[in-house]
Design a protein around this motif. Structure first.
Motif, PDB file in Angstrom:
ATOM      1  N   LEU A 111      -6.609 -23.286 -60.489  1.00 17.24           N
ATOM      2  CA  LEU A 111      -5.861 -24.400 -61.086  1.00 17.24           C
ATOM      3  C   LEU A 111      -6.625 -25.703 -60.886  1.00 17.24           C
ATOM      4  O   LEU A 111      -7.122 -25.974 -59.790  1.00 17.24           O
ATOM      5  CB  LEU A 111      -4.480 -24.501 -60.428  1.00 17.24           C
ATOM      6  N   ASP A 112      -6.690 -26.515 -61.923  1.00 17.13           N
ATOM      7  CA  ASP A 112      -7.347 -27.824 -61.841  1.00 17.13           C
ATOM      8  C   ASP A 112      -6.357 -28.874 -61.370  1.00 17.13           C
ATOM      9  O   ASP A 112      -5.312 -29.082 -61.997  1.00 17.13           O
ATOM     10  CB  ASP A 112      -7.906 -28.236 -63.204  1.00 17.13           C
ATOM     11  N   LEU A 113      -6.681 -29.536 -60.267  1.00 15.52           N
ATOM     12  CA  LEU A 113      -5.849 -30.603 -59.711  1.00 15.52           C
ATOM     13  C   LEU A 113      -6.729 -31.769 -59.245  1.00 15.52           C
ATOM     14  O   LEU A 113      -6.677 -32.163 -58.083  1.00 15.52           O
ATOM     15  CB  LEU A 113      -5.035 -30.071 -58.516  1.00 15.52           C
ATOM     16  N   PRO A 114      -7.540 -32.333 -60.134  1.00 14.44           N
ATOM     17  CA  PRO A 114      -8.441 -33.407 -59.703  1.00 14.44           C
ATOM     18  C   PRO A 114      -7.678 -34.625 -59.195  1.00 14.44           C
ATOM     19  O   PRO A 114      -6.658 -35.013 -59.767  1.00 14.44           O
ATOM     20  CB  PRO A 114      -9.235 -33.742 -60.968  1.00 14.44           C
ATOM     21  N   GLY A 115      -8.130 -35.159 -58.092  1.00 11.65           N
ATOM     22  CA  GLY A 115      -7.530 -36.364 -57.536  1.00 11.65           C
ATOM     23  C   GLY A 115      -6.271 -36.136 -56.732  1.00 11.65           C
ATOM     24  O   GLY A 115      -5.674 -37.088 -56.251  1.00 11.65           O
ATOM     25  N   VAL A 116      -5.851 -34.887 -56.571  1.00  9.60           N
ATOM     26  CA  VAL A 116      -4.662 -34.583 -55.787  1.00  9.60           C
ATOM     27  C   VAL A 116      -5.091 -34.287 -54.354  1.00  9.60           C
ATOM     28  O   VAL A 116      -5.924 -33.422 -54.125  1.00  9.60           O
ATOM     29  CB  VAL A 116      -3.902 -33.370 -56.373  1.00  9.60           C
ATOM     30  N   PRO A 117      -4.549 -35.004 -53.376  1.00  7.86           N
ATOM     31  CA  PRO A 117      -4.918 -34.701 -51.980  1.00  7.86           C
ATOM     32  C   PRO A 117      -4.346 -33.345 -51.556  1.00  7.86           C
ATOM     33  O   PRO A 117      -3.296 -32.920 -52.039  1.00  7.86           O
ATOM     34  CB  PRO A 117      -4.289 -35.834 -51.175  1.00  7.86           C
ATOM     35  N   ARG A 118      -5.057 -32.676 -50.672  1.00  9.78           N
ATOM     36  CA  ARG A 118      -4.663 -31.352 -50.179  1.00  9.78           C
ATOM     37  C   ARG A 118      -3.222 -31.350 -49.658  1.00  9.78           C
ATOM     38  O   ARG A 118      -2.471 -30.406 -49.859  1.00  9.78           O
ATOM     39  CB  ARG A 118      -5.627 -30.916 -49.076  1.00  9.78           C
ATOM     40  N   GLU A 119      -2.812 -32.435 -49.000  1.00  7.60           N
ATOM     41  CA  GLU A 119      -1.465 -32.518 -48.418  1.00  7.60           C
ATOM     42  C   GLU A 119      -0.373 -32.568 -49.485  1.00  7.60           C
ATOM     43  O   GLU A 119       0.789 -32.323 -49.196  1.00  7.60           O
ATOM     44  CB  GLU A 119      -1.328 -33.763 -47.531  1.00  7.60           C
ATOM     45  N   ALA A 120      -0.729 -32.888 -50.725  1.00  8.00           N
ATOM     46  CA  ALA A 120       0.263 -33.014 -51.797  1.00  8.00           C
ATOM     47  C   ALA A 120       0.413 -31.717 -52.597  1.00  8.00           C
ATOM     48  O   ALA A 120       1.063 -31.709 -53.631  1.00  8.00           O
ATOM     49  CB  ALA A 120      -0.117 -34.160 -52.727  1.00  8.00           C
ATOM     50  N   ILE A 121      -0.189 -30.630 -52.104  1.00  7.22           N
ATOM     51  CA  ILE A 121      -0.097 -29.332 -52.779  1.00  7.22           C
ATOM     52  C   ILE A 121       0.852 -28.439 -51.996  1.00  7.22           C
ATOM     53  O   ILE A 121       0.748 -28.324 -50.776  1.00  7.22           O
ATOM     54  CB  ILE A 121      -1.490 -28.666 -52.887  1.00  7.22           C
ATOM     55  N   ASP A 122       1.773 -27.797 -52.698  1.00  9.91           N
ATOM     56  CA  ASP A 122       2.763 -26.921 -52.081  1.00  9.91           C
ATOM     57  C   ASP A 122       2.748 -25.588 -52.824  1.00  9.91           C
ATOM     58  O   ASP A 122       2.903 -25.563 -54.053  1.00  9.91           O
ATOM     59  CB  ASP A 122       4.144 -27.575 -52.168  1.00  9.91           C
ATOM     60  N   ILE A 123       2.558 -24.491 -52.081  1.00 10.75           N
ATOM     61  CA  ILE A 123       2.524 -23.157 -52.672  1.00 10.75           C
ATOM     62  C   ILE A 123       3.606 -22.307 -52.021  1.00 10.75           C
ATOM     63  O   ILE A 123       3.667 -22.215 -50.797  1.00 10.75           O
ATOM     64  CB  ILE A 123       1.146 -22.487 -52.474  1.00 10.75           C
ATOM     65  N   ASP A 124       4.460 -21.702 -52.848  1.00  9.50           N
ATOM     66  CA  ASP A 124       5.522 -20.830 -52.365  1.00  9.50           C
ATOM     67  C   ASP A 124       5.483 -19.511 -53.124  1.00  9.50           C
ATOM     68  O   ASP A 124       5.104 -19.478 -54.300  1.00  9.50           O
ATOM     69  CB  ASP A 124       6.904 -21.461 -52.594  1.00  9.50           C
ATOM     70  N   VAL A 125       5.911 -18.447 -52.440  1.00  9.92           N
ATOM     71  CA  VAL A 125       6.070 -17.144 -53.081  1.00  9.92           C
ATOM     72  C   VAL A 125       7.459 -16.635 -52.733  1.00  9.92           C
ATOM     73  O   VAL A 125       7.829 -16.575 -51.565  1.00  9.92           O
ATOM     74  CB  VAL A 125       5.023 -16.123 -52.593  1.00  9.92           C
ATOM     75  N   GLU A 126       8.230 -16.329 -53.756  1.00  8.35           N
ATOM     76  CA  GLU A 126       9.539 -15.734 -53.545  1.00  8.35           C
ATOM     77  C   GLU A 126       9.659 -14.566 -54.500  1.00  8.35           C
ATOM     78  O   GLU A 126       9.539 -14.739 -55.715  1.00  8.35           O
ATOM     79  CB  GLU A 126      10.659 -16.742 -53.797  1.00  8.35           C
ATOM     80  N   ARG A 127       9.864 -13.390 -53.910  1.00 10.27           N
ATOM     81  CA  ARG A 127       9.855 -12.140 -54.662  1.00 10.27           C
ATOM     82  C   ARG A 127       8.520 -12.028 -55.367  1.00 10.27           C
ATOM     83  O   ARG A 127       7.503 -12.006 -54.728  1.00 10.27           O
ATOM     84  CB  ARG A 127      11.040 -12.038 -55.580  1.00 10.27           C
TER      85      ARG A 127
END
Length: 143
Positions: free
Chosen positions: A45-61
């Motif tokens: 996924l391209d997320l230029p300029g987004v700080p690492r701390e502003a990324i949230d990844i969740d998995v449900e089912r």
């Protein structure tokens, strides 16, 4: 100072920016590639300029949800913005995962504005040889 050569393109961009900014209730989709590489499935996924701390990844089912947020850059007093085309706000992507993926062993790396999520193929989904027996022996699965 920047020169704008197509006033209609600029009007379209401004309309999109002000009428449809990404919010948490209506996030903007992020560009994505997905492919199988050997024994794992890779999502980029391209997320230029987004700080690492502003990324949230969740998995449900079997749903992988990636959320991110890019806030405006703080400029000093007296700065006049002549052009602002970089998208701001909330970004989100939901990806339905197959049952053959091992969601307990997902790994994610973020480098140079690119988020790479690696999802291993579950052992039970990998190809196996079936041994063919003779007579009264039934076929057995070789591990």
């Amino acid at each position: 100072m920047l020169l704008r050569t197509d006033p209609f393109r600029e009007l379209d961009r401004l309309t999109e920016q002000f009428l449809r900014p990404g919010t948490w209730s209506r996030p903007t989709a992020m560009p994505m590639d997905a492919y199988r590489d050997g024994d794992e499935y890779v999502v980029v996924l391209d997320l230029p300029g987004v700080p690492r701390e502003a990324i949230d990844i969740d998995v449900e089912r079997n749903v992988l949800v990636v959320k991110a947020e890019r806030r405006p850059t703080a400029h000093g007093d007296g700065v006049r913005m002549d052009l602002s085309e970089r998208p701001l706000g909330a970004f989100s992507r939901q990806i339905m995962l197959s049952d053959v993926l091992d969601t307990d062993r997902i790994q994610a790396d973020y480098e140079d504005g690119v988020l790479t999520v690696r999802i291993p193929i579950a052992e039970r989904a990998k190809p196996r040889k079936v041994v063919v027996g003779s007579g009264s022996r039934r076929g057995e699965i070789a591990g």
